[in-house]
Write a protein that holds these residues in place. Structure first.
Motif, short mmCIF file in Angstrom:
data_model
loop_
_atom_site.label_atom_id
_atom_site.label_comp_id
_atom_site.label_asym_id
_atom_site.label_seq_id
_atom_site.Cartn_x
_atom_site.Cartn_y
_atom_site.Cartn_z
N ARG A 144 0.83 -1.20 0.00
CA ARG A 144 0.00 0.00 0.00
C ARG A 144 0.87 1.25 0.00
O ARG A 144 1.97 1.27 0.55
N LEU A 145 0.32 2.31 -0.58
CA LEU A 145 0.94 3.62 -0.46
C LEU A 145 0.79 4.10 0.98
O LEU A 145 -0.09 3.62 1.70
N PRO A 146 1.67 5.02 1.46
CA PRO A 146 2.62 5.82 0.70
C PRO A 146 3.94 5.10 0.46
O PRO A 146 4.38 4.30 1.28
N LEU A 147 4.56 5.43 -0.69
CA LEU A 147 5.87 4.92 -1.07
C LEU A 147 6.74 6.08 -1.54
O LEU A 147 6.24 7.18 -1.77
N ASP A 148 8.00 5.80 -1.73
CA ASP A 148 8.96 6.82 -2.19
C ASP A 148 8.82 7.01 -3.70
O ASP A 148 9.24 6.15 -4.48
N PRO A 149 8.25 8.14 -4.16
CA PRO A 149 8.03 8.32 -5.60
C PRO A 149 9.32 8.61 -6.37
O PRO A 149 9.33 8.52 -7.60
N GLU A 150 10.37 8.97 -5.66
CA GLU A 150 11.63 9.26 -6.34
C GLU A 150 12.36 7.98 -6.75
O GLU A 150 13.03 7.95 -7.77
N ARG A 151 12.20 6.93 -5.96
CA ARG A 151 12.96 5.70 -6.21
C ARG A 151 12.10 4.54 -6.69
O ARG A 151 12.62 3.56 -7.20
N LEU A 152 10.79 4.67 -6.50
CA LEU A 152 9.91 3.57 -6.85
C LEU A 152 8.88 3.99 -7.89
O LEU A 152 8.48 5.15 -7.95
N ASP A 153 8.46 3.03 -8.68
CA ASP A 153 7.36 3.22 -9.63
C ASP A 153 6.36 2.11 -9.37
O ASP A 153 6.71 1.05 -8.85
N TRP A 154 5.09 2.33 -9.72
CA TRP A 154 4.08 1.32 -9.40
C TRP A 154 2.89 1.39 -10.33
O TRP A 154 2.66 2.39 -11.01
N GLU A 155 2.14 0.29 -10.32
CA GLU A 155 0.85 0.19 -11.00
C GLU A 155 -0.23 0.04 -9.93
O GLU A 155 -0.09 -0.80 -9.01
N VAL A 156 -1.29 0.83 -10.03
CA VAL A 156 -2.36 0.76 -9.04
C VAL A 156 -3.17 -0.51 -9.25
O VAL A 156 -3.56 -0.84 -10.37
N LEU A 157 -3.44 -1.22 -8.16
CA LEU A 157 -4.26 -2.44 -8.20
C LEU A 157 -5.65 -2.19 -7.62
O LEU A 157 -6.65 -2.47 -8.26
N VAL A 158 -5.71 -1.68 -6.40
CA VAL A 158 -6.99 -1.39 -5.73
C VAL A 158 -6.88 -0.01 -5.10
O VAL A 158 -5.95 0.25 -4.34
N ASP A 159 -7.83 0.87 -5.45
CA ASP A 159 -7.74 2.24 -4.96
C ASP A 159 -8.96 2.68 -4.16
O ASP A 159 -9.18 3.87 -3.97
#
Length: 301
Positions: A146-161
């Motif tokens: 789950r978020l929050p994550l580091d947007p500078e070092r990580l990329d992601w695809e949303v699964l459930v929002d």
């Protein structure tokens, strides 16, 4: 007729609106409308009809949608297979910060193993005192988290929002009489103490740090760094603890009531990877998003 026309058409059907589809595609609405007209001329049939409640496919559009969805899925699979083959067979290490909504890790990992049987998969549970650190440190290649994550070092695809945030309370607690609660119900409450080893961004998000004007909450008991320890503290110290609503499925029989919260942004579960890692991690995240999207469309999650 190009693949982008198919993607535009699919987005309009799924959103039920030219406006929302244009926003999701990051193009202007007039441009989107013009491209759909081009597509309809190429097909030789009206595919969409504008109605007071939104946009819906015609009979021809419904048939076209079914085939286009299959074409785009096959295209994505072809790209994924090519990327994978370019990198050769290998092992994918998967971190799982559970429990996840709808137990989605099972169909996601199963879909990946079915698509890429030559790739060995290994997975590990990510506890509260880890969360995204194993991913950042390279101990796992991808994470269902789950978020929050580091947007500078990580990329992601949303699964459930749309999983609601929740508050867990011991059975018999005054809050437990309600079906849902709001931030006002707990803004002045003391919570289960969280260990310093838990990433700070997660600590603050789950204890409503921004909502309380960037002030720390009050805490009770010995600091915890695992879900099991948090459950024990909830019961022993008779205090609430914020968390994801999916915890309801794991803690429901252990003296704890899980209450969904209203009026707050929901939790967001993603398939994440390091920005620098493409190839297999990127393929996994894209496949995870597509798998969950199909499950949700079928009402399975």
């Amino acid at each position: 007729m190009e693949l982008r026309h198919f993607r535009y058409f699919l987005e309009v059907v799924e959103q039920g609106s030219f406006t929302r589809a244009a926003q999701a595609l990051h193009i202007s609405q007039p441009t989107l409308s013009q491209q759909i007209r081009v597509l309809e001329r190429e097909v030789g049939a009206t595919l969409l009809v504008r109605e007071p409640g939104g946009v819906s496919p015609t009979a021809a559009g419904a048939v076209f949608h079914e085939h286009v969805a299959a074409i785009l899925a096959a295209t994505a699979d072809a790209v994924s297979a090519a990327r994978l083959r370019a990198g050769g067979p290998r092992t994918l290490r998967i971190g799982i910060a559970g429990p996840l909504p709808g137990d989605i890790q099972m169909p996601v990992i199963s879909a990946f193993k079915e698509a890429f049987p030559d790739v060995r998969t290994a997975w590990r549970a990510l506890e509260l005192n880890e969360l995204d650190r194993p991913l950042l440190d390279g101990d796992v290649d991808v994470a269902l988290i789950r978020l929050p994550l580091d947007p500078e070092r990580l990329d992601w695809e949303v699964l459930v929002d749309d999983e609601p945030r929740a508050v867990l309370v011991p059975i018999g607690h005054p809050l437990g009489e309600a079906e849902t609660i709001t931030l006002d119900d707990v803004i002045d409450a003391s919570f289960v103490a969280i260990a310093d080893s838990v990433p700070l961004a997660a600590q603050r998000w789950w204890t409503f740090y921004d909502e309380r004007n960037r002030e720390d909450a009050r805490f009770v008991g010995e600091p915890v760094d695992t879900v099991a320890a948090a459950a024990l503290s909830i019961r022993l110290n008779r205090v609430p603890c914020p968390g994801p609503f999916a915890l309801r499925d794991t803690l429901a029989l252990s003296g704890i009531t899980t209450l969904p919260m209203t009026g707050l942004s929901p939790t967001v579960t993603v398939a994440a990877r390091r920005r620098s890692d493409e190839g297999l991690p990127e393929v996994f995240c894209e496949l995870a998003a597509r798998t969950v999207r199909e499950l949700r469309a079928a009402g399975a999650v």
